[in-house]
Design a protein around this motif. Sequence first.
Motif, PDB file in Angstrom:
ATOM      1  N   CYS A  57       3.902  25.990 -30.686  1.00 22.35           N
ATOM      2  CA  CYS A  57       3.465  27.389 -30.621  1.00 22.35           C
ATOM      3  C   CYS A  57       2.771  27.650 -29.286  1.00 22.35           C
ATOM      4  CB  CYS A  57       2.538  27.719 -31.787  1.00 22.35           C
ATOM      5  SG  CYS A  57       0.997  26.803 -31.739  1.00 22.35           S
ATOM      6  N   LEU A  58       2.328  28.896 -29.106  1.00 19.89           N
ATOM      7  CA  LEU A  58       1.703  29.305 -27.855  1.00 19.89           C
ATOM      8  C   LEU A  58       0.410  28.535 -27.588  1.00 19.89           C
ATOM      9  CD1 LEU A  58       1.781  31.250 -25.433  1.00 19.89           C
ATOM     10  CD2 LEU A  58       0.572  32.928 -26.848  1.00 19.89           C
ATOM     11  N   ASN A  59      -0.286  28.109 -28.660  1.00 16.97           N
ATOM     12  CA  ASN A  59      -1.540  27.381 -28.469  1.00 16.97           C
ATOM     13  C   ASN A  59      -1.336  26.088 -27.677  1.00 16.97           C
ATOM     14  OD1 ASN A  59      -3.643  28.952 -29.864  1.00 16.97           O
ATOM     15  ND2 ASN A  59      -2.378  28.614 -31.677  1.00 16.97           N
ATOM     16  N   TYR A  60      -0.194  25.453 -27.858  1.00 16.80           N
ATOM     17  CA  TYR A  60       0.099  24.220 -27.116  1.00 16.80           C
ATOM     18  C   TYR A  60       0.222  24.532 -25.616  1.00 16.80           C
ATOM     19  CZ  TYR A  60       2.695  20.187 -25.359  1.00 16.80           C
ATOM     20  OH  TYR A  60       3.101  19.098 -24.624  1.00 16.80           O
ATOM     21  N   SER A  61       0.916  25.637 -25.313  1.00 17.61           N
ATOM     22  CA  SER A  61       1.077  26.018 -23.907  1.00 17.61           C
ATOM     23  C   SER A  61      -0.260  26.383 -23.265  1.00 17.61           C
ATOM     24  CB  SER A  61       2.038  27.214 -23.801  1.00 17.61           C
ATOM     25  OG  SER A  61       3.284  26.907 -24.396  1.00 17.61           O
ATOM     26  N   MET A  62      -1.215  26.868 -24.061  1.00 20.43           N
ATOM     27  CA  MET A  62      -2.531  27.250 -23.554  1.00 20.43           C
ATOM     28  C   MET A  62      -3.504  26.072 -23.536  1.00 20.43           C
ATOM     29  SD  MET A  62      -2.874  30.869 -25.637  1.00 20.43           S
ATOM     30  CE  MET A  62      -4.522  31.188 -25.033  1.00 20.43           C
ATOM     31  N   GLY A  63      -3.056  24.918 -23.984  1.00 23.24           N
ATOM     32  CA  GLY A  63      -3.936  23.754 -24.002  1.00 23.24           C
ATOM     33  C   GLY A  63      -4.910  23.747 -25.163  1.00 23.24           C
ATOM     34  N   ARG A  64      -4.637  24.536 -26.216  1.00 19.29           N
ATOM     35  CA  ARG A  64      -5.543  24.624 -27.353  1.00 19.29           C
ATOM     36  C   ARG A  64      -5.023  23.920 -28.586  1.00 19.29           C
ATOM     37  NH1 ARG A  64      -7.979  30.834 -27.128  1.00 19.29           N
ATOM     38  NH2 ARG A  64      -8.883  30.662 -25.034  1.00 19.29           N
ATOM     39  N   CYS A  65      -3.946  23.179 -28.463  1.00 16.69           N
ATOM     40  CA  CYS A  65      -3.397  22.424 -29.590  1.00 16.69           C
ATOM     41  C   CYS A  65      -2.613  21.239 -29.037  1.00 16.69           C
ATOM     42  CB  CYS A  65      -2.501  23.320 -30.447  1.00 16.69           C
ATOM     43  SG  CYS A  65      -1.785  22.468 -31.869  1.00 16.69           S
ATOM     44  N   LEU A  66      -2.712  20.089 -29.711  1.00 15.49           N
ATOM     45  CA  LEU A  66      -1.977  18.890 -29.294  1.00 15.49           C
ATOM     46  C   LEU A  66      -0.569  18.843 -29.879  1.00 15.49           C
ATOM     47  CD1 LEU A  66      -4.825  16.212 -29.541  1.00 15.49           C
ATOM     48  CD2 LEU A  66      -4.004  17.438 -27.520  1.00 15.49           C
ATOM     49  N   ALA A  67      -0.209  19.843 -30.678  1.00 18.18           N
ATOM     50  CA  ALA A  67       1.156  20.011 -31.226  1.00 18.18           C
ATOM     51  C   ALA A  67       1.627  18.819 -32.026  1.00 18.18           C
ATOM     52  CB  ALA A  67       2.135  20.333 -30.100  1.00 18.18           C
TER      53      ALA A  67
END
Length: 593
Positions: A160-170
């Motif tokens: 998701c977008l959070n991974y691209s923003m550095g807010r999730c390790l996916a």
Amino acid sequence: MGLVRLEDLPPLPEAPGVYLWKRGEEVLYVGKAKNLRARVRSYFHAEGKARRIAEEATGLDFIATRDEVEALLLEANLIKAHRPPYNVLLKDDKHYPFLKLTQEPFPTLLVVRRVEEDGAKYYGPFPEAGALRRIKTLIDRLFPLRKNSGYPMKKRRYPCLNYSMGRCLAPCVGKADPEAYQEVVRQVEAVLEGKVDGLLAELEGKMREAARRLEFERAAEIRDQMEALRAFFSTDQQAFDPEMGDLDFLGMARSGALAVVQLYQVRSGRILGRISRVVEKEEATDEEILWAFLRDHYLEASPLPPLVLLPFPLEDLEGLRELLRRRAGHKVELRVPQRGEKARLLELAERNARLALETELKARERRGDHPGLKALQDLLGLSARPFRLEGYDVSHLQGEARVFSVAVLEGGRPKKAEYRRMRLKAGNDDYAAMEEGVYRRFTGSLREMPLPDLLLIDGGLGQVRAAQRALERAGLKIPLVGLAKGEEVLITPEGRELRLPLTHPALRLLIHLRDEAHQNGLRYHQKKRTEEALKVLSGIPGIGEKRRRLLLERYGGLRALKEAPLEELARLPGMSLKAAQALKEALAGEEPT
């Protein structure tokens, strides 16, 4: 009626457990005991509520448990399931929210309203939903836990977008390293447990290590993370005393059946917030109310502090202490401090609990649901809860100008548009004056006003019986009660005296009504005194309108002016010795020279 003999009891073990008094299939009361046999048998030698329960019940069930902790847990569950009428039930129309860190290989952080036995870690309750949202937003921004892959985690094709923003390790697409993810989880736990200082020291070490390896971008990320944590915890929470560490402290206030219990959470010397509960139970003791609050709160609250400050001592706390120790993983002390900073914390909690109680009372008044109305119904044996109350007061001005004043409360709130006053013909006979006033209220010009549900007479038995005679002459049957001055004792027409504590909601309501009626009459006499004084002062040479206003504002009436020293009058702004002498001569009955 009910179980009246010990022989009717089922065989009870001398063991810890829970007992349920029942009337048919209805559960009347749920209690716990260290010794079931001794506790249940004590009901037949007790007075008050315990005796009433035993006499009203038609059966008894019990469940033996392994220890007091198990009994405490079972008691709480059975009370929630059956909501027995004799148990203290905390008003809980809004469940305080918790943060839930799920139990799975890649945990996520959720906002929930219920604590479940699912192995997850729960943090809270949070007294303010706004504070919870702020800390949840902070964690989502600073710590890359998964967010949009559901619970339990579902596999996704693309991050998701959070991974691209550095807010999730996916982890949902297999990109997260399990050890790195668990390190993030550990940091989140430290924030939720209030161990921010230790986390900041750890992050500072990692920042310096990243800078030493020339990983300046990573070092800057950690620096920003540290600054955000410092800013949040320095502004979002109220600083108190860092040396105080972690503790909870409680305050309680009560007015008749209504009580408010509040708990403050202090973590790392910061006040996180306040939990507040309202209880309405006439026959419950303060100890029962506080115990119910402690039981219900600490069965769910997490993490637990090492110290809880109580406003007054409680008995049989061993089971609760052991439950808290098991849940916290460390000893939890329950203490009533007598002096020092911790005693001042309890004063703070009690003061705020009283303010919350006053707010609750005023809110009920606005809704027409003042607790004093139901208390009056029970106290006086009325067929229905009164809504409209009228208070009557007879006052006079130096033995003359007797006035009958009427004040009105509807739903506990003053209805000042219907306050009335009337001049009386009765002379110096207080009883005749009361009888005249009440009779004219229901047969004269005020008879079109709505009939009250209850009358309050300002005075003793003589005034009450005079009002009763007036009602009989008017052909009305309206309940009435007197309120004697000084001792604040309620008096019925039969001569019965009811002495209530000043905190009783019925007495508080009647005192308010009595004072309103008295002030209504007092305003009339103040007006008459002012008119008389203006008439006298207007004929004195040298005392113009400005000086008349000044003298009345300062002294209120002629008597005080007559007793005031000449020098004092002369020193008043705008006055002179000559004007003061003229004033004194006029008030002494002599013609001014």
